[in-house]
Design a protein around this motif. Structure first.
Motif, PDB file in Angstrom:
ATOM      1  N   UNK A 141       7.113 -19.609  -4.907  1.00  0.00           N
ATOM      2  CA  UNK A 141       6.180 -19.013  -5.876  1.00  0.00           C
ATOM      3  C   UNK A 141       4.818 -18.679  -5.269  1.00  0.00           C
ATOM      4  N   UNK A 142       4.256 -19.591  -4.467  1.00  0.00           N
ATOM      5  CA  UNK A 142       2.961 -19.326  -3.853  1.00  0.00           C
ATOM      6  C   UNK A 142       3.064 -18.200  -2.820  1.00  0.00           C
ATOM      7  N   UNK A 143       4.177 -18.179  -2.102  1.00  0.00           N
ATOM      8  CA  UNK A 143       4.375 -17.108  -1.127  1.00  0.00           C
ATOM      9  C   UNK A 143       4.456 -15.742  -1.796  1.00  0.00           C
ATOM     10  N   UNK A 144       5.182 -15.654  -2.904  1.00  0.00           N
ATOM     11  CA  UNK A 144       5.270 -14.395  -3.638  1.00  0.00           C
ATOM     12  C   UNK A 144       3.915 -14.002  -4.216  1.00  0.00           C
ATOM     13  N   UNK A 145       3.185 -14.990  -4.719  1.00  0.00           N
ATOM     14  CA  UNK A 145       1.852 -14.700  -5.252  1.00  0.00           C
ATOM     15  C   UNK A 145       0.947 -14.145  -4.163  1.00  0.00           C
ATOM     16  N   UNK A 146       0.980 -14.768  -2.989  1.00  0.00           N
ATOM     17  CA  UNK A 146       0.176 -14.268  -1.877  1.00  0.00           C
ATOM     18  C   UNK A 146       0.624 -12.894  -1.412  1.00  0.00           C
ATOM     19  N   UNK A 147       1.947 -12.664  -1.367  1.00  0.00           N
ATOM     20  CA  UNK A 147       2.457 -11.365  -0.938  1.00  0.00           C
ATOM     21  C   UNK A 147       2.056 -10.266  -1.910  1.00  0.00           C
ATOM     22  N   UNK A 148       2.180 -10.535  -3.209  1.00  0.00           N
ATOM     23  CA  UNK A 148       1.794  -9.537  -4.217  1.00  0.00           C
ATOM     24  C   UNK A 148       0.300  -9.247  -4.134  1.00  0.00           C
ATOM     25  N   UNK A 149      -0.502 -10.296  -3.971  1.00  0.00           N
ATOM     26  CA  UNK A 149      -1.947 -10.099  -3.857  1.00  0.00           C
ATOM     27  C   UNK A 149      -2.330  -9.282  -2.643  1.00  0.00           C
ATOM     28  N   UNK A 150      -1.684  -9.561  -1.512  1.00  0.00           N
ATOM     29  CA  UNK A 150      -1.979  -8.810  -0.289  1.00  0.00           C
ATOM     30  C   UNK A 150      -1.546  -7.354  -0.423  1.00  0.00           C
ATOM     31  N   UNK A 151      -0.381  -7.131  -1.005  1.00  0.00           N
ATOM     32  CA  UNK A 151       0.097  -5.758  -1.207  1.00  0.00           C
ATOM     33  C   UNK A 151      -0.842  -5.004  -2.139  1.00  0.00           C
ATOM     34  N   UNK A 152      -1.338  -5.660  -3.174  1.00  0.00           N
ATOM     35  CA  UNK A 152      -2.273  -5.012  -4.090  1.00  0.00           C
ATOM     36  C   UNK A 152      -3.565  -4.638  -3.374  1.00  0.00           C
ATOM     37  N   UNK A 153      -4.100  -5.555  -2.565  1.00  0.00           N
ATOM     38  CA  UNK A 153      -5.318  -5.252  -1.804  1.00  0.00           C
ATOM     39  C   UNK A 153      -5.097  -4.082  -0.851  1.00  0.00           C
ATOM     40  N   UNK A 154      -3.967  -4.101  -0.151  1.00  0.00           N
ATOM     41  CA  UNK A 154      -3.665  -3.012   0.779  1.00  0.00           C
ATOM     42  C   UNK A 154      -3.496  -1.687   0.041  1.00  0.00           C
ATOM     43  N   UNK A 155      -2.874  -1.727  -1.125  1.00  0.00           N
ATOM     44  CA  UNK A 155      -2.686  -0.507  -1.915  1.00  0.00           C
ATOM     45  C   UNK A 155      -4.023   0.057  -2.362  1.00  0.00           C
ATOM     46  N   UNK A 156      -4.910  -0.800  -2.838  1.00  0.00           N
ATOM     47  CA  UNK A 156      -6.229  -0.327  -3.263  1.00  0.00           C
ATOM     48  C   UNK A 156      -7.004   0.268  -2.092  1.00  0.00           C
ATOM     49  N   UNK A 157      -6.925  -0.395  -0.929  1.00  0.00           N
ATOM     50  CA  UNK A 157      -7.653   0.111   0.235  1.00  0.00           C
ATOM     51  C   UNK A 157      -7.126   1.480   0.658  1.00  0.00           C
ATOM     52  N   UNK A 158      -5.806   1.614   0.768  1.00  0.00           N
ATOM     53  CA  UNK A 158      -5.214   2.889   1.189  1.00  0.00           C
ATOM     54  C   UNK A 158      -5.458   3.968   0.135  1.00  0.00           C
TER      55      UNK A 158
END
Length: 258
Positions: A141-158
């Motif tokens: 669960x924590x790994x998925x939460x971190x992965x989703x958060x990182x993907x969201x940050x990367x998506x916003x940046x791009x």
């Protein structure tokens, strides 16, 4: 943000979403490219590359390549954002919006919000294809939460970077070409092969370009491992730097063109 600004942002968000619904060919193209690369690299090259990585064959390479494909998906949808923004600038709709009593930054917020939704759909499709091919992430669960958060940050940046590229483009054609470098970065990083297999000069670029620490951190999270602290902080730093810098650049370009 005032109530009026929120209402205008929602209106522009609905406009962006309706554009994707009415013109699905662009969305299909942006999703299709990562899926084709996923199938190509896994089924054509995966056996040999997987044996070279860990001796695990095609299944091992599938687990290795998925984070790179996810970043390729984010970069591909960013190209569509640049095109949409350039179309608005060239077709005069922005000039019409400026004559209306609306919160002007809502126009850009609508583009970004719609792209985040489009990217989420694209990532879900690509991840679904990977699972159908046998990919089994081991994240908790924590790994998925971190992965989703990182993907969201990367998506916003791009996405904000793509908005800036679309605003600065002289034509729709140039807007479609300028973000293409983003789709190359996963290949020139650790998205498809380890960086230590590259020549010295290319390896130096691959290890320090923005996508590599993001891919390495995402790979560790999806594999159920703790990411290396250096990769994690570099990934977060690149996302914040690119996102904030592109946001500032976008607002300045939008204001300057008024």
């Amino acid at each position: 943000m005032t109530t009026l600004a929120l209402a205008d942002s929602r209106t522009m968000l609905r406009r962006g979403v309706r554009r994707f619904v009415r013109y699905p060919s662009l969305t299909v193209m942006l999703i299709g490219l990562p899926v084709v690369f996923l199938l190509l690299f896994v089924y054509v090259l995966g056996g040999t590359l997987g044996d070279g990585l860990s001796g695990g064959g095609r299944s091992a390479y599938l687990a290795y390549v998925v984070p790179g494909i996810l970043m390729l998906t984010i970069a591909s949808t960013g190209q569509g954002t640049a095109i949409s923004v350039a179309m608005d600038m060239q077709e005069g709709i922005i000039a019409r919006f400026r004559t209306m009593a609306i919160h002007q930054p809502a126009v850009l917020v609508g583009h970004v919000g719609a792209t985040v939704i489009q990217t989420a759909v694209a990532l879900a499709v690509v991840l679904g294809v990977a699972v159908a091919m046998g990919y089994r992430p081991e994240a908790g669960p924590l790994g998925w939460l971190g992965a989703v958060g990182l993907v969201l940050l990367a998506t916003l940046a791009v996405t904000w970077l793509s908005v800036a590229l679309g605003l600065g483009a002289k034509s729709v054609e140039s807007a479609s070409n300028s973000p293409m470098i983003l789709t190359l970065l996963p290949f020139l990083g650790s998205g498809f092969v380890p960086t230590d297999s590259m020549p010295t000069a290319l390896r130096w670029f691959a290890e320090y370009q923005p996508f590599t620490p993001i891919i390495e951190t995402l790979r560790a999270l999806l594999d159920g491992r703790a990411p290396a602290s250096l990769s994690l902080w570099l990934a977060l730093g690149w996302c914040v730097l690119v996102g904030v810098g592109s946001y500032v650049r976008s607002t300045r370009l939008y204001t300057r063109s008024r």
